[in-house]
Design a protein around this motif. Structure first.
Motif, PDB file in Angstrom:
ATOM      1  N   THR B  44      59.973  14.370  17.401  1.00  0.00           N
ATOM      2  CA  THR B  44      60.269  13.597  18.394  1.00  0.00           C
ATOM      3  C   THR B  44      61.344  12.602  18.279  1.00  0.00           C
ATOM      4  O   THR B  44      61.134  11.301  19.056  1.00  0.00           O
ATOM      5  N   LEU B  47      65.328  11.684  20.631  1.00  0.00           N
ATOM      6  CA  LEU B  47      65.680  12.710  21.630  1.00  0.00           C
ATOM      7  C   LEU B  47      66.570  12.339  22.584  1.00  0.00           C
ATOM      8  O   LEU B  47      66.875  11.034  23.001  1.00  0.00           O
ATOM      9  N   LYS B  48      67.328  13.315  23.290  1.00  0.00           N
ATOM     10  CA  LYS B  48      68.463  12.963  23.981  1.00  0.00           C
ATOM     11  C   LYS B  48      68.485  13.842  25.309  1.00  0.00           C
ATOM     12  O   LYS B  48      67.813  14.880  25.345  1.00  0.00           O
ATOM     13  N   VAL B  49      69.170  13.608  26.316  1.00  0.00           N
ATOM     14  CA  VAL B  49      69.305  14.267  27.747  1.00  0.00           C
ATOM     15  C   VAL B  49      70.630  15.377  27.408  1.00  0.00           C
ATOM     16  O   VAL B  49      70.452  16.347  27.706  1.00  0.00           O
ATOM     17  N   ARG B  50      71.406  14.731  26.859  1.00  0.00           N
ATOM     18  CA  ARG B  50      72.787  15.603  26.714  1.00  0.00           C
ATOM     19  C   ARG B  50      72.954  16.173  25.119  1.00  0.00           C
ATOM     20  O   ARG B  50      72.431  15.522  24.283  1.00  0.00           O
ATOM     21  N   ASP B  51      73.770  17.114  25.135  1.00  0.00           N
ATOM     22  CA  ASP B  51      73.881  17.625  23.758  1.00  0.00           C
ATOM     23  C   ASP B  51      72.638  17.436  22.794  1.00  0.00           C
ATOM     24  O   ASP B  51      72.961  16.927  21.851  1.00  0.00           O
ATOM     25  N   VAL B  52      71.740  18.264  23.093  1.00  0.00           N
ATOM     26  CA  VAL B  52      70.501  18.099  22.196  1.00  0.00           C
ATOM     27  C   VAL B  52      70.478  18.776  21.104  1.00  0.00           C
ATOM     28  O   VAL B  52      71.288  19.741  20.840  1.00  0.00           O
ATOM     29  N   SER B  53      69.801  18.290  20.085  1.00  0.00           N
ATOM     30  CA  SER B  53      70.013  18.966  18.845  1.00  0.00           C
ATOM     31  C   SER B  53      68.946  20.138  18.502  1.00  0.00           C
ATOM     32  O   SER B  53      68.101  20.251  19.432  1.00  0.00           O
ATOM     33  N   GLN B  56      65.225  19.075  18.723  1.00  0.00           N
ATOM     34  CA  GLN B  56      64.741  18.876  19.932  1.00  0.00           C
ATOM     35  C   GLN B  56      64.333  20.191  20.702  1.00  0.00           C
ATOM     36  O   GLN B  56      63.361  20.081  21.568  1.00  0.00           O
ATOM     37  N   LEU B  57      65.286  21.374  20.698  1.00  0.00           N
ATOM     38  CA  LEU B  57      65.141  22.307  21.418  1.00  0.00           C
ATOM     39  C   LEU B  57      63.535  23.065  20.894  1.00  0.00           C
ATOM     40  O   LEU B  57      63.158  23.698  21.560  1.00  0.00           O
ATOM     41  N   GLU B  60      61.079  20.961  22.469  1.00  0.00           N
ATOM     42  CA  GLU B  60      60.781  21.338  23.709  1.00  0.00           C
ATOM     43  C   GLU B  60      60.126  22.833  24.108  1.00  0.00           C
ATOM     44  O   GLU B  60      59.327  23.064  24.937  1.00  0.00           O
TER      45      GLU B  60
END
Lengths: 88, 252
Positions: B44, B47-53, B56-57, B60
């Motif tokens: 955690t 964490l980003k909203v755009r161009d996620v790593s 993070q995928l 999620e």
């Protein structure tokens, strides 16, 4: 000496008898899985739900067998020590 | 040939209160908890909203899977139980899977499961009291008729016991069967080699006859069922029962 031998023999025979409890869950789970196969054959689209429910039902049907197994374990590993100390 | 089936090994003893035994169960549980907390912390970060790593995928995906699982089985009303179910599932699965790397599995000790089961029992009781009030909870035991009260109390007390024993029994029976098969394979390979190479004289014959060749491979196949499949299965069943019991406790 004889008392101890009788206790040990009783524990061993009891553990064997306790594992007879495995028959019931075996029959029950086999029946449940058979019915689940029938249900999937009739409605293949609900395979996920049927499998999930079947696994849960199997787990619950297994409980009596597990009780028998735990009783067997207690008789084999705890009973002789406890009763042996009791008899001196 | 001797077969040893033991309880949790005692690693060291604390000197207070006349000696507190610290077993492998306790140490391994804390190691697993530390690893899981570390994993959560690592997943955690950033964490980003755009161009996620990719990290993070994965995070999620895990959260969404568990949340969907809880929502479908307990309903939207109970979606706040998601983190609790996720915690129990990961703890249970990791505690059983640690036997794959040759460590003592904390779930092969009844104390571990009994602790979880008592926690769940507390939650069930709390949910029942919150739904129907203290009086409603007490009156619930007299349904459908008052004569059945003792049996209702017994079945209520049997809930945590059966949950704990089910998980414990499955893991321990796997271990016992693995040990027995391991020992019998050693015996069988010894017998076969004695038959084939009984004519070899001296130390070379001793060495050749003592190779337990049947122990290669076969225990690994069994371990896939007893360790890998059974671990996830029991974790899943424990969580499933937890959700069903809590959801049905709120339905009265």
């Amino acid at each position: 000496m004889l008392e101890k031998a009788i206790v040990l023999a009783g524990c061993a025979v009891g553990a064997g008898l306790a594992l007879i409890a495995g028959i019931g869950p075996g029959i029950g789970e086999g029946y449940a899985v058979g019915k689940a196969c029938e249900a999937i054959g009739r409605q293949p689209e609900c395979k996920g739900d049927v499998t999930q429910t079947m696994l849960l039902g199997c787990a619950i049907a297994e409980t009596t067998g597990i009780y028998g197994f735990v009783t067997g374990l207690l008789l084999l590993f705890v009973g002789p020590i406890y009763l042996g100390g009791f008899l001196g | 040939m001797n077969i040893e089936i033991n309880g949790a090994p005692i690693l060291f003893t604390l000197p207070w209160f006349g000696g507190i035994n610290i077993t492998a169960t306790l140490v391994n549980s804390w190691v697993i908890v530390a690893v899981l907390i570390g994993l959560c912390y690592w997943l955690t970060r950033g964490l980003k909203v755009r161009d996620v790593s990719k990290k993070q995928l994965v995070a999620e995906f895990l959260v969404e899977t568990i949340q969907n699982f809880v929502d479908t089985n307990m309903g939207k009303k109970f979606s706040h139980y998601g983190p609790f179910i996720a915690a129990i599932f990961s703890l249970s699965a990791c505690s059983s899977l640690i036997s794959l790397i040759g460590q003592w599995a904390p779930t092969a000790d009844l104390s571990t499961e009994l602790g979880w089961a008592l926690l769940v029992f507390g939650l069930i009781t709390a949910t029942k009291i919150r739904t129907g009030g203290l009086g409603g909870y007490a009156l619930g035991f007299t349904k459908p008729i008052a004569v059945l009260t003792p049996f209702n109390i017994i079945s209520e007390l049997a809930t945590p016991i059966s949950m704990a024993f089910r998980h414990f029994g499955n893991i321990v029976s796997g271990g016992v069967i693995n040990t027995l098969i391991y020992a019998s394979l050693a015996l069988a390979s010894h017998g076969i080699l004695n038959l084939l190479f009984g004519w070899l004289p001296g130390a070379a014959g001793e060495v050749v006859r003592s190779i337990p060749f049947l122990q290669v491979g076969i225990p690994a196949v069994l371990s896939v069922y007893f360790d890998l499949f059974s671990s996830f299965m029991q974790a899943f069943i424990f969580c499933m029962l937890t959700m069903l019991y809590i959801a049905s406790a709120a339905e009265e």
